[in-house]
Design an enzyme around this catalytic site. Structure first.
Site, PDB file in Angstrom:
ATOM      1  CG  HIS A  48      23.206  13.070  13.582  1.00  0.00           C
ATOM      2  ND1 HIS A  48      24.133  13.581  12.712  1.00  0.00           N
ATOM      3  CD2 HIS A  48      23.079  13.996  14.570  1.00  0.00           C
ATOM      4  CE1 HIS A  48      24.543  14.768  13.141  1.00  0.00           C
ATOM      5  NE2 HIS A  48      23.930  15.037  14.271  1.00  0.00           N
ATOM      6  CD  GLN A  72      22.014  24.601  19.352  1.00  0.00           C
ATOM      7  OE1 GLN A  72      20.819  24.377  19.423  1.00  0.00           O
ATOM      8  NE2 GLN A  72      22.916  23.617  19.405  1.00  0.00           N
ATOM      9  CG  ASP A 161      26.396  17.188  21.988  1.00  0.00           C
ATOM     10  OD1 ASP A 161      27.216  18.092  21.817  1.00  0.00           O
ATOM     11  OD2 ASP A 161      26.070  16.393  21.085  1.00  0.00           O
ATOM     12  CB  SER A 196      31.556  15.837  15.893  1.00  0.00           C
ATOM     13  OG  SER A 196      31.211  17.201  15.821  1.00  0.00           O
ATOM     14  CB  SER A 197      28.099  18.102  12.244  1.00  0.00           C
ATOM     15  OG  SER A 197      26.997  17.286  12.538  1.00  0.00           O
ATOM     16  NE  ARG A 198      30.473  23.222  15.892  1.00  0.00           N
ATOM     17  CZ  ARG A 198      29.350  23.288  16.626  1.00  0.00           C
ATOM     18  NH1 ARG A 198      29.022  22.296  17.425  1.00  0.00           N
ATOM     19  NH2 ARG A 198      28.560  24.330  16.552  1.00  0.00           N
TER      20      ARG A 198
HETATM   21  P1  AMP Z   1      23.735  17.873  16.496  1.00  0.00           P
HETATM   22  O1  AMP Z   1      23.198  17.682  15.127  1.00  0.00           O
HETATM   23  O2  AMP Z   1      25.222  17.945  16.569  1.00  0.00           O
HETATM   24  O3  AMP Z   1      23.036  18.954  17.264  1.00  0.00           O
HETATM   25  O4  AMP Z   1      23.390  16.530  17.288  1.00  0.00           O
HETATM   26  C1  AMP Z   1      22.083  16.022  17.320  1.00  0.00           C
HETATM   27  C2  AMP Z   1      22.053  14.864  18.282  1.00  0.00           C
HETATM   28  O5  AMP Z   1      22.978  13.856  17.874  1.00  0.00           O
HETATM   29  C3  AMP Z   1      22.446  15.251  19.720  1.00  0.00           C
HETATM   30  O6  AMP Z   1      21.598  14.570  20.634  1.00  0.00           O
HETATM   31  C4  AMP Z   1      23.865  14.766  19.813  1.00  0.00           C
HETATM   32  O7  AMP Z   1      24.267  14.467  21.121  1.00  0.00           O
HETATM   33  C5  AMP Z   1      23.793  13.503  18.966  1.00  0.00           C
HETATM   34  N1  AMP Z   1      25.117  13.091  18.512  1.00  0.00           N
HETATM   35  C6  AMP Z   1      26.015  13.851  17.833  1.00  0.00           C
HETATM   36  N2  AMP Z   1      27.139  13.145  17.623  1.00  0.00           N
HETATM   37  C7  AMP Z   1      26.948  11.921  18.181  1.00  0.00           C
HETATM   38  C8  AMP Z   1      27.744  10.746  18.310  1.00  0.00           C
HETATM   39  N3  AMP Z   1      28.992  10.682  17.829  1.00  0.00           N
HETATM   40  N4  AMP Z   1      27.232   9.678  18.949  1.00  0.00           N
HETATM   41  C9  AMP Z   1      25.973   9.730  19.462  1.00  0.00           C
HETATM   42  N5  AMP Z   1      25.163  10.808  19.370  1.00  0.00           N
HETATM   43  C10 AMP Z   1      25.644  11.893  18.746  1.00  0.00           C
END
Ligand code: AMP
Length: 291
Positions: A48, A72, A161, A196-198
């Site tokens: 992020h 979502q 994503d 990833s948050s997950r």
């Molecule tokens: P999320 O909080 O998972 O919805 O992600 C928010 C944004 O961060 C989205 O545009 C994701 O594609 C991006 N994002 C999440 N993980 C990564 C990563 N490892 N590298 C680059 N962007 C990321």
């Protein structure tokens, strides 16, 4: 003279409703500043933060939003378990140079009586689309709202994503939303696992196996270059390999055109390899270009 927003302390960088957001944006606009938006669902990690850095390279001011968007998530997905730590998230985003963190309440995004859904066809037909019914409607609707609430010059999304990035590009094109959508590269752990948050859901053992998804996708990309007309068999073997490694299930491994996401049986350039598989309770996704 620094603006009011620049003088604020970290917690004061948070705005919680659209009126306050618009006031800050209007003040910046009056000063001739350009504005970038980084939408997130919180649980902030280095991936992020890289989007914030990217946004800063395009704009004078960066707004990050934190909103765990219920629409979502599917019925059996992890909405209730999704990690929330607003104070830590805001601190990290601020340290990375975010000027304002927009943390809307549910009523700011979905007020009583809200009844609009944005549904995008085409790029949503394959990959995650069939496995997460309604997911991209939820994404398109919330991102449309955030864009219209912030009215940024630029919005940055991660290639992590990738299908979502194409959905948003289509959204702003079809609806003439005046914003440049910038895609940012995937940030990975040292062992190749896409951040990833997950990933927090992974046990120690699962975390050790998770980077295999990226390794297998890379081997698919190499195999496709060697045997361009054998995409289907190569992906089928990759799915079996992931199951043997210990992934609980594999939603897909696929070679797709990088612009249309059309499934390719024969590779002829401008493609990416996409994968989604479950490790324990975590659904992991990844993709890489075929080069
Ligand atoms: P999320 O909080 O998972 O919805 O992600 C928010 C944004 O961060 C989205 O545009 C994701 O594609 C991006 N994002 C999440 N993980 C990564 C990563 N490892 N590298 C680059 N962007 C990321």
């Amino acid at each position: 003279m620094p603006s009011t927003v620049e003088l604020m302390s970290v917690p004061d960088k948070i705005v919680r409703n659209v009126n306050d957001l618009r006031a800050a944006v209007t003040a910046w606009r009056r000063d001739g500043k350009t504005i970038g938006l980084v939408p997130t669902m919180g649980a902030i990690h280095v991936g992020h933060l890289s989007l914030v850095t990217e946004a800063k390279s395009h704009c004078d001011k960066v707004i990050a939003s934190i909103f765990v968007n219920p629409t979502q998530f599917g019925e059996n997905e992890d909405f209730d378990a999704y990690p929330v730590d607003e104070a830590r998230d805001v601190e990290e985003l601020s340290e990375a140079g975010t000027d304002l963190v927009f943390c809307p309440g549910r009523e700011d995004i979905y007020p009583e009586g809200f009844s609009t859904v944005i549904s995008i066809s085409g790029v949503t037909a394959g990959l995650c689309g069939p496995f997460r019914p309604g997911h991209f409607d939820g994404v398109a609707t919330v991102v449309a709202k955030l864009l219209l609430q912030c009215l940024p010059d630029v919005a940055v999304f991660g290639e992590k994503d990738y299908q979502q990035l194409l959905v948003i590009r289509k959204l702003v094109k079809d609806l003439n939303i005046s914003v440049d959508i910038v895609g940012a590269p995937i940030i990975r752990e040292d062992d190749g696992l896409a951040m990833s948050s997950r990933n927090r859901y992974l046990s120690k053992e699962e975390r050790a196996l998770a980077p295999e998804l990226n390794r297998v996708l890379r081997s698919v990309a190499n195999a496709v270059i060697e045997k361009p007309d054998d995409c289907e068999r190569i992906c089928s073997l990759a799915r079996s390999e992931l199951l043997e490694i210990g992934f609980a299930s594999v939603d897909y491994v696929a070679v797709c055109d990088m612009n249309s996401l059309e499934l390719l049986k024969i590779y002829s350039g401008s493609a990416r390899v996409f994968g989604a598989a479950r490790m324990g309770t975590a659904r992991l996704i990844d993709n890489i270009p075929v080069t």
